[in-house]
Each structure stands twice: as C-alpha cells, then as structure tokens.
Design an enzyme around this catalytic site. Structure first.
Site, PDB file in Angstrom:
ATOM      1  N   THR A 274       1.932  -3.501   6.936  1.00 54.67           N
ATOM      2  CA  THR A 274       1.005  -4.222   6.074  1.00 54.67           C
ATOM      3  C   THR A 274       1.637  -5.498   5.522  1.00 54.67           C
ATOM      4  O   THR A 274       2.864  -5.569   5.349  1.00 54.67           O
ATOM      5  CB  THR A 274       0.598  -3.303   4.911  1.00 54.67           C
ATOM      6  OG1 THR A 274      -0.104  -4.065   3.932  1.00 54.67           O
ATOM      7  CG2 THR A 274       1.806  -2.660   4.218  1.00 54.67           C
ATOM      8  N   ASP A 275       0.784  -6.454   5.176  1.00 50.46           N
ATOM      9  CA  ASP A 275       1.281  -7.670   4.518  1.00 50.46           C
ATOM     10  C   ASP A 275       1.752  -7.399   3.090  1.00 50.46           C
ATOM     11  O   ASP A 275       2.433  -8.232   2.486  1.00 50.46           O
ATOM     12  CB  ASP A 275       0.205  -8.765   4.518  1.00 50.46           C
ATOM     13  CG  ASP A 275      -1.089  -8.371   3.822  1.00 50.46           C
ATOM     14  OD1 ASP A 275      -1.219  -7.215   3.371  1.00 50.46           O
ATOM     15  OD2 ASP A 275      -1.988  -9.236   3.725  1.00 50.46           O
TER      16      ASP A 275
ATOM     17  N   LYS B  70       5.874   1.565   2.588  1.00 51.10           N
ATOM     18  CA  LYS B  70       5.656   0.861   3.863  1.00 51.10           C
ATOM     19  C   LYS B  70       6.826  -0.090   4.144  1.00 51.10           C
ATOM     20  O   LYS B  70       7.285  -0.213   5.281  1.00 51.10           O
ATOM     21  CB  LYS B  70       4.326   0.085   3.831  1.00 51.10           C
ATOM     22  CG  LYS B  70       3.082   0.941   3.867  1.00 51.10           C
ATOM     23  CD  LYS B  70       2.952   1.803   5.117  1.00 51.10           C
ATOM     24  CE  LYS B  70       2.707   1.009   6.377  1.00 51.10           C
ATOM     25  NZ  LYS B  70       2.402   1.893   7.535  1.00 51.10           N
TER      26      LYS B  70
HETATM   27  P1  NAD Z   1      -6.199   5.734   6.761  1.00 41.92           P
HETATM   28  O1  NAD Z   1      -5.788   6.236   5.434  1.00 41.92           O
HETATM   29  O2  NAD Z   1      -7.637   5.440   7.006  1.00 41.92           O
HETATM   30  O3  NAD Z   1      -5.723   6.739   7.902  1.00 41.92           O
HETATM   31  C1  NAD Z   1      -4.464   7.336   7.894  1.00 41.92           C
HETATM   32  C2  NAD Z   1      -4.464   8.460   8.915  1.00 41.92           C
HETATM   33  O4  NAD Z   1      -3.152   9.047   8.952  1.00 41.92           O
HETATM   34  C3  NAD Z   1      -5.435   9.604   8.575  1.00 41.92           C
HETATM   35  O5  NAD Z   1      -6.152   9.994   9.720  1.00 41.92           O
HETATM   36  C4  NAD Z   1      -4.529  10.721   8.089  1.00 41.92           C
HETATM   37  O6  NAD Z   1      -5.055  12.013   8.323  1.00 41.92           O
HETATM   38  C5  NAD Z   1      -3.278  10.450   8.913  1.00 41.92           C
HETATM   39  N1  NAD Z   1      -2.078  10.998   8.291  1.00 41.92           N
HETATM   40  C6  NAD Z   1      -1.679  10.866   6.997  1.00 41.92           C
HETATM   41  N2  NAD Z   1      -0.534  11.541   6.790  1.00 41.92           N
HETATM   42  C7  NAD Z   1      -0.186  12.091   7.980  1.00 41.92           C
HETATM   43  C8  NAD Z   1       0.907  12.882   8.408  1.00 41.92           C
HETATM   44  N3  NAD Z   1       1.884  13.244   7.571  1.00 41.92           N
HETATM   45  N4  NAD Z   1       0.950  13.258   9.698  1.00 41.92           N
HETATM   46  C9  NAD Z   1      -0.026  12.888  10.557  1.00 41.92           C
HETATM   47  N5  NAD Z   1      -1.086  12.155  10.210  1.00 41.92           N
HETATM   48  C10 NAD Z   1      -1.170  11.755   8.929  1.00 41.92           C
HETATM   49  O7  NAD Z   1      -5.312   4.428   7.017  1.00 41.92           O
HETATM   50  P2  NAD Z   1      -5.705   3.047   7.730  1.00 41.92           P
HETATM   51  O8  NAD Z   1      -6.360   2.168   6.745  1.00 41.92           O
HETATM   52  O9  NAD Z   1      -6.353   3.336   9.024  1.00 41.92           O
HETATM   53  O10 NAD Z   1      -4.232   2.459   7.976  1.00 41.92           O
HETATM   54  C11 NAD Z   1      -3.544   2.774   9.182  1.00 41.92           C
HETATM   55  C12 NAD Z   1      -2.219   2.041   9.174  1.00 41.92           C
HETATM   56  O11 NAD Z   1      -2.427   0.640   9.064  1.00 41.92           O
HETATM   57  C13 NAD Z   1      -1.322   2.418   7.995  1.00 41.92           C
HETATM   58  O12 NAD Z   1       0.009   2.460   8.457  1.00 41.92           O
HETATM   59  C14 NAD Z   1      -1.499   1.271   7.004  1.00 41.92           C
HETATM   60  O13 NAD Z   1      -0.354   1.106   6.220  1.00 41.92           O
HETATM   61  C15 NAD Z   1      -1.702   0.114   7.960  1.00 41.92           C
HETATM   62  N6  NAD Z   1      -2.494  -1.021   7.455  1.00 41.92           N
HETATM   63  C16 NAD Z   1      -3.735  -0.813   6.926  1.00 41.92           C
HETATM   64  C17 NAD Z   1      -4.500  -1.907   6.527  1.00 41.92           C
HETATM   65  C18 NAD Z   1      -5.899  -1.749   5.962  1.00 41.92           C
HETATM   66  O14 NAD Z   1      -6.503  -2.733   5.549  1.00 41.92           O
HETATM   67  N7  NAD Z   1      -6.471  -0.561   5.943  1.00 41.92           N
HETATM   68  C19 NAD Z   1      -3.992  -3.215   6.678  1.00 41.92           C
HETATM   69  C20 NAD Z   1      -2.691  -3.373   7.216  1.00 41.92           C
HETATM   70  C21 NAD Z   1      -1.968  -2.277   7.623  1.00 41.92           C
HETATM   71  O1  DAU Z   2      -3.274  -5.884   2.711  1.00 47.15           O
HETATM   72  C1  DAU Z   2      -3.296  -4.744   3.517  1.00 47.15           C
HETATM   73  C2  DAU Z   2      -3.624  -3.528   2.685  1.00 47.15           C
HETATM   74  O2  DAU Z   2      -5.008  -3.607   2.373  1.00 47.15           O
HETATM   75  C3  DAU Z   2      -3.306  -2.217   3.387  1.00 47.15           C
HETATM   76  O3  DAU Z   2      -1.918  -2.128   3.558  1.00 47.15           O
HETATM   77  C4  DAU Z   2      -3.805  -1.020   2.591  1.00 47.15           C
HETATM   78  O4  DAU Z   2      -3.610   0.175   3.332  1.00 47.15           O
HETATM   79  C5  DAU Z   2      -5.284  -1.203   2.316  1.00 47.15           C
HETATM   80  O5  DAU Z   2      -5.756  -0.150   1.508  1.00 47.15           O
HETATM   81  C6  DAU Z   2      -5.526  -2.535   1.632  1.00 47.15           C
HETATM   82  O6  DAU Z   2      -4.930  -2.545   0.302  1.00 47.15           O
HETATM   83  P1  DAU Z   2      -5.726  -3.120  -0.958  1.00 47.15           P
HETATM   84  O7  DAU Z   2      -5.161  -2.500  -2.162  1.00 47.15           O
HETATM   85  O8  DAU Z   2      -5.803  -4.596  -0.876  1.00 47.15           O
HETATM   86  O9  DAU Z   2      -7.200  -2.537  -0.598  1.00 47.15           O
HETATM   87  P2  DAU Z   2      -8.349  -1.902  -1.492  1.00 47.15           P
HETATM   88  O10 DAU Z   2      -9.526  -1.718  -0.585  1.00 47.15           O
HETATM   89  O11 DAU Z   2      -7.895  -0.737  -2.272  1.00 47.15           O
HETATM   90  O12 DAU Z   2      -8.674  -3.061  -2.533  1.00 47.15           O
HETATM   91  C7  DAU Z   2      -9.022  -4.377  -2.088  1.00 47.15           C
HETATM   92  C8  DAU Z   2      -9.157  -5.247  -3.335  1.00 47.15           C
HETATM   93  O13 DAU Z   2     -10.322  -4.827  -4.069  1.00 47.15           O
HETATM   94  C9  DAU Z   2      -8.003  -5.116  -4.315  1.00 47.15           C
HETATM   95  O14 DAU Z   2      -7.787  -6.390  -4.929  1.00 47.15           O
HETATM   96  C10 DAU Z   2      -8.492  -4.115  -5.352  1.00 47.15           C
HETATM   97  C11 DAU Z   2      -9.972  -4.401  -5.397  1.00 47.15           C
HETATM   98  N1  DAU Z   2     -10.873  -3.270  -5.718  1.00 47.15           N
HETATM   99  C12 DAU Z   2     -10.710  -2.111  -5.032  1.00 47.15           C
HETATM  100  C13 DAU Z   2     -11.554  -1.042  -5.245  1.00 47.15           C
HETATM  101  C14 DAU Z   2     -11.399   0.261  -4.499  1.00 47.15           C
HETATM  102  C15 DAU Z   2     -11.891  -3.432  -6.639  1.00 47.15           C
HETATM  103  O15 DAU Z   2     -12.048  -4.509  -7.244  1.00 47.15           O
HETATM  104  N2  DAU Z   2     -12.745  -2.386  -6.843  1.00 47.15           N
HETATM  105  C16 DAU Z   2     -12.627  -1.193  -6.189  1.00 47.15           C
HETATM  106  O16 DAU Z   2     -13.437  -0.294  -6.423  1.00 47.15           O
END
Ligand code: NAD
Ligand code: DAU
Length: 334
Positions: free
Chosen positions: A120-121, A151
């Site tokens: 992640t960033d 991370k």
């Molecule tokens: P998510 O929470 O939607 O999914 C995580 C998955 O990992 C789930 O299916 C969960 O069951 C599985 N998991 C958790 N613990 C586990 C374990 N111990 N063993 C096996 N499986 C396990 O997450 P996501 O948003 O899809 O993120 C996926 C990856 O991308 C993560 O590494 C996150 O840090 C990274 N990432 C996410 C974002 C974002 O915006 N969501 C952005 C940048 C990077």
């Molecule tokens: O930047 C990458 C990351 O983006 C990933 O590494 C994380 O896994 C992913 O969850 C996400 O992190 P954020 O904390 O940025 O995402 P989130 O969706 O929780 O929140 C996005 C923005 O919105 C943040 O500034 C918090 C705000 N927020 C979030 C929720 C859930 C609100 O204002 N209201 C809300 O209800």
C-alpha cells in the site's frame, strides 16, 4: 503456470482471480484464504469450478510450505486491511501481515518460487494538502497506523529476503482501490450501502482528507505487468492520478443516487487520520509501459454504485454487524 493467490476471497484478490481466470486460461489458480470477516467465498462463485480453493491461514507453516512447493508463482494479497480495525485491535494485523508474510517468504525461499508482494501507499505516511509532492519509490517509509506499520514491516521483510536469500520478489504499493466486491466497512461501499439502506453517509472529520483513487482492475492489470516485466528486487508504485477529497467523492455518490448534497453526517475523526496520499507512478508507466484504463472516475464510480444496487445479497449479510461495530466508536458531530 501454477499460481497461488493468497487472500483471493477478499476485495482485490477476488477481482484478480476473476480477471486472471477470464483472461489467462493457461494459468492454474489455487486460492489460499482464511475467510476472515473480510473474505467472502461467494465473490468467486462464478468461477468456483475453475480454481482450487484452500481454506487456511497464511501463518500455517506446513500448509503454506506444501502449497508454495506446488506453485510456480505466489501473489500475496492476504492481509488485515482496515485502518479503523487496526486502531481497535492490532493483534490480527501483526499475525497476518507480519507473521503470515514471513511464513510465505520462508516457503518461497525454500522452494525458490517467484513471489509478488501486494502493498500500500500508506507505508509512506501522508502528505500536506497543499504539498506539490507525490510519493515515489524513494520516499522514506513513515507509516502512521498499526495497519500501515505492519504493511511497512512486511515490505521490509520482502526486501530482506530478496537481498539476503536471493528470493525472486517484486513489490507493488498501490493507492486506494474502488470497484465491485469491496467490503462495506470501506469508505465508498459504506456510503453507497448506507444510502441503499436508508441510512445517512458518515464523513470523518471535515471530509478534507485526500485519497488517490484507482479502479481495482487497473491495479490488477498493473500487478500482472510487474509480474511479467518487472525487475526482481524492485518496488513499483501503482496509481492512476485519481486524487479527490472525501467530501468530493461523497457528493458524487449522493448526486448519482439522487440525494441532496448535504444528506450526510460529519462524525468523529479517525485517530491519526492520514491527510493525503498521492502516487507518482512514472516508474511503472515509463519502464514497464503500464497505463490505467479507467480514467473517468465518475463513470467507474457509477458502475460501482450499480454493482452494489444489483448485488445486495452479496453485501447485506455484513451490513448490520459493520454498522454496529462503527457505532461503538463513532458519534455524529453535525
Ligand atoms: P480485504 O480485507 O478485502 O481482503 C483480505 C483477504 O485476506 C480476505 O479474503 C481475508 O479472508 C484474507 N485473509 C486475512 N487474513 C488471512 C490469513 N491469516 N490467512 C489467509 N487469508 C487471510 O483486503 P483488500 O482490500 O482486498 O486488500 C488486499 C491487499 O491489497 C492487502 O495486502 C492490502 O494491504 C493491499 N492494498 C489494498 C488497497 C485498498 O484500497 N483496498 C490499496 C493498496 C493495497
Ligand atoms: O491507500 C491504500 C489504502 O486504502 C489501503 O492500504 C487500505 O487497505 C484501504 O483500506 C485504504 O485505506 P483508507 O484508510 O484510505 O480507506 P478507507 O476506505 O477506510 O477510508 C478512505 C477515506 O475515507 C479515509 O480518509 C477515511 C474516510 N472515511 C472512511 C470511512 C469508512 C470516512 O470519511 N468515512 C467512513 O465511513
């Protein structure tokens, strides 16, 4: 090619598996997922007969050793991924993001298997709102939350295993993803499903925090680009020039769903809330030739809203528990 995808029942991992199965019939996919609250096997229903699904923990050493030993490539998505949860209970984050990643690294080392690490960033901390700078691959690590610290730890472990043991690894650090199959705890799905449930959206603080949005398919396309063309040992930042503040995104959702622009609540801010993320993805674009396809955020967001409208059976079972959990720490400010 035999591909092991960890976290393939989560948001980004399931989209990765779905597009890989659709576009790369030569790849045999095994998913390893613990099916935590964030994992949903139903996300893979449409391709259930075309993959192997293993329900298990990435910190389970014998299991991981066996599965990695049967693979040519590991793509590691599994993580505890939600900042708010990490503030309430950091232990699952240490278990999965640090111990789990180490377990995978030992196995890819032992079996000399190519490994791509999804990160992640947020490892870079945050930027001021008016700072012209964006994150690059040489920005120093400065994580803020238990989530981003674990991370960052996992990234450093990968770098150490690459340097000390010659593990064939690449790392990508991506900005905020949006798209289908994202858990309703996250910002965009939470607000969409609140509106679809007759609840008011919730904006943390003043809603001025900036996130750099990218469609999940663009992220996953970049991951395949790095696997195929990336230099071993290197890190690549993935971003699509999608900076928007949270209020702007929420207003777009309100407009698209036919609601007034002030039909939301300001709630207590997230402790330590990162102000702004912004990615400079020049390295990925110039060295590996990747470009994002979803350049119009509004149409990508509209498609995502439509997906949540049409797939209530997918998100409804998690909705009440998620909102009850938020209610324990969150209060309406105005
Ligand atoms: P998510 O929470 O939607 O999914 C995580 C998955 O990992 C789930 O299916 C969960 O069951 C599985 N998991 C958790 N613990 C586990 C374990 N111990 N063993 C096996 N499986 C396990 O997450 P996501 O948003 O899809 O993120 C996926 C990856 O991308 C993560 O590494 C996150 O840090 C990274 N990432 C996410 C974002 C974002 O915006 N969501 C952005 C940048 C990077
Ligand atoms: O930047 C990458 C990351 O983006 C990933 O590494 C994380 O896994 C992913 O969850 C996400 O992190 P954020 O904390 O940025 O995402 P989130 O969706 O929780 O929140 C996005 C923005 O919105 C943040 O500034 C918090 C705000 N927020 C979030 C929720 C859930 C609100 O204002 N209201 C809300 O209800």
């Amino acid at each position: 090619m035999k591909l092991l995808v960890t976290g393939g029942a989560g948001f980004i991992g399931s989209n990765f598996v779905l597009s890989t199965v659709a576009q790369r019939p030569e790849v045999e996919v095994t998913v390893l997922d613990a099916l935590t609250y964030a994992g949903n096997r139903a996300s893979l229903n449409s391709i259930a007969d075309r993959i192997d699904f293993v329900h298990g923990d990435i910190a389970d050493r014998p299991l991981v050793d066996r599965l990695v030993g049967e693979s040519d490539l590991v793509v590691h998505f599994a993580a505890e991924s939600h900042n708010d949860n990490s503030l309430n209970d950091p232990w699952p984050f240490v278990h999965t993001n640090v111990i789990g990643t180490t377990t995978l690294l030992q196995a890819v080392r032992d079996h000399d298997v190519r490994y791509h690490h999804i990160s992640t960033d947020e490892v870079y901390g945050d930027l001021e709102l008016d700072d012209p700078a964006r994150f690059t691959e040489s920005t120093p690590y400065n994580p803020s939350s238990p989530y981003s610290s674990t991370k960052a730890s996992s990234d450093l472990l990968v770098r150490a295993w690459a340097r000390s043991f010659g593990v064939r690894a690449t790392i990508s650090n991506c900005s905020n993803n949006y798209g289908p199959f994202q858990h309703v705890e996250k910002f965009i799905p939470r607000q969409i499903t609140n509106l679809l449930s007759g609840k008011r959206p919730k904006l943390y603080g003043a809603g001025q925090n900036v996130r750099d949005w990218i469609h999940v398919d663009d992220h996953n396309h970049a991951v395949w680009t790095i696997i195929e063309k990336g230099v071993l040992g290197e890190t690549y930042l993935i971003g699509a020039d999608g900076e928007k503040n949270n209020r702007e995104v929420l207003e777009e959702i309100l407009k698209e769903t036919g609601n007034p622009s002030d039909a939301f609540d300001f709630v207590t801010d997230r402790p330590g809330h990162d102000l702004r993320y912004a990615i400079d993805s020049t390295k990925l674009r110039t060295e590996l030739g990747w470009t994002p396809q979803y350049v119009d955020f509004r149409s990508g967001l509209k498609a995502t809203i439509d997906w949540y409208r049409e797939n209530e059976q997918w998100w409804r079972p998690q909705k009440d528990a998620t909102e009850s959990s938020y209610a324990l720490t969150e209060s309406v400010v105005s």
